[in-house]
Scaffold this motif. Structure first.
Motif, PDB file in Angstrom:
ATOM      1  N   CYS A  26     -14.337   1.173   0.451  1.00 20.99           N
ATOM      2  CA  CYS A  26     -13.029   0.540   0.619  1.00 20.99           C
ATOM      3  C   CYS A  26     -13.071  -0.892   1.130  1.00 20.99           C
ATOM      4  O   CYS A  26     -12.066  -1.569   1.116  1.00 20.99           O
TER       5      CYS A  26
ATOM      6  N   GLY B  48     -10.147   6.304   1.304  1.00 21.32           N
ATOM      7  CA  GLY B  48      -9.261   5.543   2.173  1.00 21.32           C
ATOM      8  C   GLY B  48      -9.313   6.028   3.601  1.00 21.32           C
ATOM      9  O   GLY B  48     -10.156   6.837   3.974  1.00 21.32           O
TER      10      GLY B  48
ATOM     11  N   ARG C 141       0.849  -1.189   0.000  1.00 17.30           N
ATOM     12  CA  ARG C 141       0.000   0.000   0.000  1.00 17.30           C
ATOM     13  C   ARG C 141       0.881   1.235   0.000  1.00 17.30           C
ATOM     14  O   ARG C 141       1.909   1.277   0.644  1.00 17.30           O
TER      15      ARG C 141
ATOM     16  N   ALA D 219     -10.667   6.202  -8.540  1.00 16.60           N
ATOM     17  CA  ALA D 219     -11.401   6.065  -9.794  1.00 16.60           C
ATOM     18  C   ALA D 219     -11.286   7.360 -10.578  1.00 16.60           C
ATOM     19  O   ALA D 219     -11.406   8.444 -10.016  1.00 16.60           O
TER      20      ALA D 219
ATOM     21  N   ASN E 276      -7.065   3.677  -0.298  1.00 15.18           N
ATOM     22  CA  ASN E 276      -7.391   2.306  -0.674  1.00 15.18           C
ATOM     23  C   ASN E 276      -7.942   2.147  -2.083  1.00 15.18           C
ATOM     24  O   ASN E 276      -7.798   1.093  -2.685  1.00 15.18           O
ATOM     25  N   VAL E 277      -8.627   3.174  -2.570  1.00 13.53           N
ATOM     26  CA  VAL E 277      -9.325   3.026  -3.847  1.00 13.53           C
ATOM     27  C   VAL E 277      -9.312   4.360  -4.594  1.00 13.53           C
ATOM     28  O   VAL E 277      -9.363   5.421  -3.984  1.00 13.53           O
TER      29      VAL E 277
END
Length: 88
Positions: free
Chosen positions: A86, A46, A4, A35, A32-33
């Motif tokens: 997440c 996150g 991470r 887009a 975490n994510v």
């Protein structure tokens, strides 16, 4: 084992790092994510509370160059953000 990172990197079409994408210090904890939205802005979720020194509760929208989008406002708690985006 998953790796991470606190920093995002934008890649060019050739796969090299886009040097024009500048996020400064980035997130103080884990994102975490992410887009890419239809308008090319980037939504990132996150467990973090700031991005490049700007306070944000685990969900941030960035301009395509990595700058924090201060016009984006969301009314979720950090825990709600993590649960919705997440933990899938």
């Amino acid at each position: 084992m998953k790796s991470r990172r606190k920093k995002l990197h934008d890649l060019t079409q050739t796969g090299s790092i886009d040097e024009e994408f500048n996020q400064g210090s980035g997130f103080e904890r884990i994102a975490n994510v992410a887009a890419v939205l239809p308008d090319q802005k980037i939504l990132v979720g996150g467990y973090y509370t700031s991005y490049n020194g700007t306070h944000t509760y685990g969900l941030a929208r960035l301009h395509p160059d990595g700058e924090f989008d201060s016009t984006f406002f969301m009314a979720l708690t950090q825990e709600e953000i993590f649960q919705k985006f997440c933990s899938a």
